[in-house]
Design a protein around this motif. Structure first.
Motif, PDB file in Angstrom:
ATOM      1  N   ASP A 103       0.825  -1.540   0.034  1.00 54.74           N
ATOM      2  CA  ASP A 103       0.043  -0.015  -0.017  1.00 54.74           C
ATOM      3  C   ASP A 103       0.899   1.357  -0.057  1.00 54.74           C
ATOM      4  O   ASP A 103       0.556   2.174  -0.643  1.00 54.74           O
ATOM      5  CB  ASP A 103      -1.033   0.087   1.370  1.00 54.74           C
ATOM      6  N   ARG A 112       1.089   4.263  -2.863  1.00 48.77           N
ATOM      7  CA  ARG A 112       1.039   5.571  -2.333  1.00 48.77           C
ATOM      8  C   ARG A 112       2.201   6.473  -3.051  1.00 48.77           C
ATOM      9  O   ARG A 112       1.995   7.462  -3.679  1.00 48.77           O
ATOM     10  CB  ARG A 112       0.753   5.907  -0.847  1.00 48.77           C
ATOM     11  N   GLU A 120      -3.165   9.148   0.029  1.00 54.49           N
ATOM     12  CA  GLU A 120      -4.332   8.481   0.314  1.00 54.49           C
ATOM     13  C   GLU A 120      -5.557   9.361  -0.266  1.00 54.49           C
ATOM     14  O   GLU A 120      -6.610   8.867  -0.729  1.00 54.49           O
ATOM     15  CB  GLU A 120      -4.650   8.668   1.955  1.00 54.49           C
ATOM     16  N   GLN A 121      -5.562  10.684  -0.478  1.00 60.03           N
ATOM     17  CA  GLN A 121      -6.415  11.628  -1.113  1.00 60.03           C
ATOM     18  C   GLN A 121      -6.555  10.948  -2.613  1.00 60.03           C
ATOM     19  O   GLN A 121      -7.622  10.815  -3.334  1.00 60.03           O
ATOM     20  CB  GLN A 121      -6.235  12.849  -0.868  1.00 60.03           C
ATOM     21  N   LEU A 131      -5.364   8.161  -3.959  1.00 62.73           N
ATOM     22  CA  LEU A 131      -5.953   6.847  -4.193  1.00 62.73           C
ATOM     23  C   LEU A 131      -7.625   6.617  -4.201  1.00 62.73           C
ATOM     24  O   LEU A 131      -8.103   6.023  -4.905  1.00 62.73           O
ATOM     25  CB  LEU A 131      -5.223   5.876  -3.357  1.00 62.73           C
ATOM     26  N   GLU A 132      -8.039   7.667  -3.029  1.00 65.05           N
ATOM     27  CA  GLU A 132      -9.536   7.611  -2.846  1.00 65.05           C
ATOM     28  C   GLU A 132     -10.433   8.105  -4.067  1.00 65.05           C
ATOM     29  O   GLU A 132     -11.202   7.632  -4.485  1.00 65.05           O
ATOM     30  CB  GLU A 132      -9.895   8.495  -1.388  1.00 65.05           C
ATOM     31  N   ALA A 133      -9.584   9.147  -4.539  1.00 63.20           N
ATOM     32  CA  ALA A 133     -10.370  10.092  -5.727  1.00 63.20           C
ATOM     33  C   ALA A 133     -10.150   9.157  -6.947  1.00 63.20           C
ATOM     34  O   ALA A 133     -11.248   9.177  -7.834  1.00 63.20           O
ATOM     35  CB  ALA A 133      -9.615  11.223  -6.043  1.00 63.20           C
ATOM     36  N   VAL A 145     -10.578   5.785  -7.093  1.00 68.71           N
ATOM     37  CA  VAL A 145     -11.610   4.553  -7.014  1.00 68.71           C
ATOM     38  C   VAL A 145     -13.103   4.645  -7.492  1.00 68.71           C
ATOM     39  O   VAL A 145     -13.478   6.057  -7.353  1.00 68.71           O
ATOM     40  CB  VAL A 145     -11.720   4.228  -5.313  1.00 68.71           C
TER      41      VAL A 145
END
Length: 274
Positions: A178, A182, A267-268, A270-272, A274
């Protein structure tokens, strides 16, 4: 995202580089009591290893330096991710184990060169014995071999995997892969941050160290030598130990800021995606 860290999350690359230096100053100011205690402890523990010679003293000093780096990074990452420098035993242990693994990824491959024989660079165990017998050419080839292994590994670990450390301070903890994911999505920013931040700061400390070293020798000569009982020389060693600890403290504080920013922004993104 932690509210106290939000002000450091400038989106533009030039602005974010400036924020890294500002963030380092803020982190040092907010945690100065903890850092002052750590600085004194580091100097007290490592100073005897400066005054004595031998392999054991070298190993002890190296261990103390690594421990100081680890606890400094922990304090900064804890402050960045949780809002305060919390010394929680479980988190500290997890953080330390990850720090050791990452350091081994950088250093261990360079110590395995004796398993290989590649081109004109001799990496065999037989030639290790030649080094101990004063074979300068072989020694230089091994130094180059170590450098060619260590620096690419260091670049990989710092740019792609070091967010594994701040990840250990959040609820899920995250896996090593992970952290690599990132690192991939913030690779360009990470590269600029490390060069414009920790690299430049390290260079400043190194150049200043050379100047201070020459100044110290000049002062000793002007005062007539080391003095009775070598007290002037010991004082110089003490100043050097303080300066070395201050360098580790400041550089690793900045590294902690960089990898914490990389974790949050990674993290921002990777979340965006998805």
């Amino acid at each position: 995202m932690p509210k106290h860290f939000d002000a450091l999350m400038e989106k533009s690359l030039p602005g974010s580089v400036t924020r890294i230096w500002k963030g380092t100053y803020v982190a040092l100011r907010k945690n100065w009591r903890v850092f002052a205690l750590l600085l004194v402890a580091c100097v007290v523990v490592t100073l005897p290893t400066v005054l004595i010679k031998g392999q054991i003293a070298g190993w002890l000093k190296g261990t103390m330096v690594l421990g100081f780096e680890c606890i400094t990074l922990y304090v900064i990452c804890s402050w960045a991710m949780r809002g305060h420098a919390e010394i929680a035993q479980k988190r500290l242990l997890n953080f330390t184990l990850r720090f050791v693994v990452l350091k081994l990824l950088i250093t261990l491959p360079a110590h395995l060169y004796f398993l290989f024989n590649f081109g004109d660079i001799i990496w065999t165990a037989r030639d290790m014995a030649a080094v101990s017998n004063g074979n300068v050419a072989t020694e230089r080839s091994i130094i180059w071999a170590r450098a060619m292994i260590t620096y690419p590994m260091a670049a990989f670990v710092y740019l792609l995997a070091f967010t594994w450390l701040p990840a250990s301070l959040v609820s899920d903890g995250g896996r090593f892969l992970d952290a690599v994911k990132r690192g991939r999505v913030v690779f360009g920013h990470n590269l600029v941050w490390f060069i414009a931040g920790p690299f430049v700061l390290t260079l400043i400390f190194e150049l200043t160290s050379v100047g201070l070293g020459e100044l110290g020798v000049s002062i000793l000569v002007a005062l007539g030598g080391a003095g009775e009982g070598l007290y002037r020389l010991y004082l110089l060693f003490f100043v050097g130990a303080v300066w070395g600890a201050a360098k580790i403290l400041c550089v690793n504080t900045m590294i902690g800021i960089v990898i914490s920013r990389a974790y949050l922004i990674g993290e921002q993104r990777l979340e965006a995606s998805v």
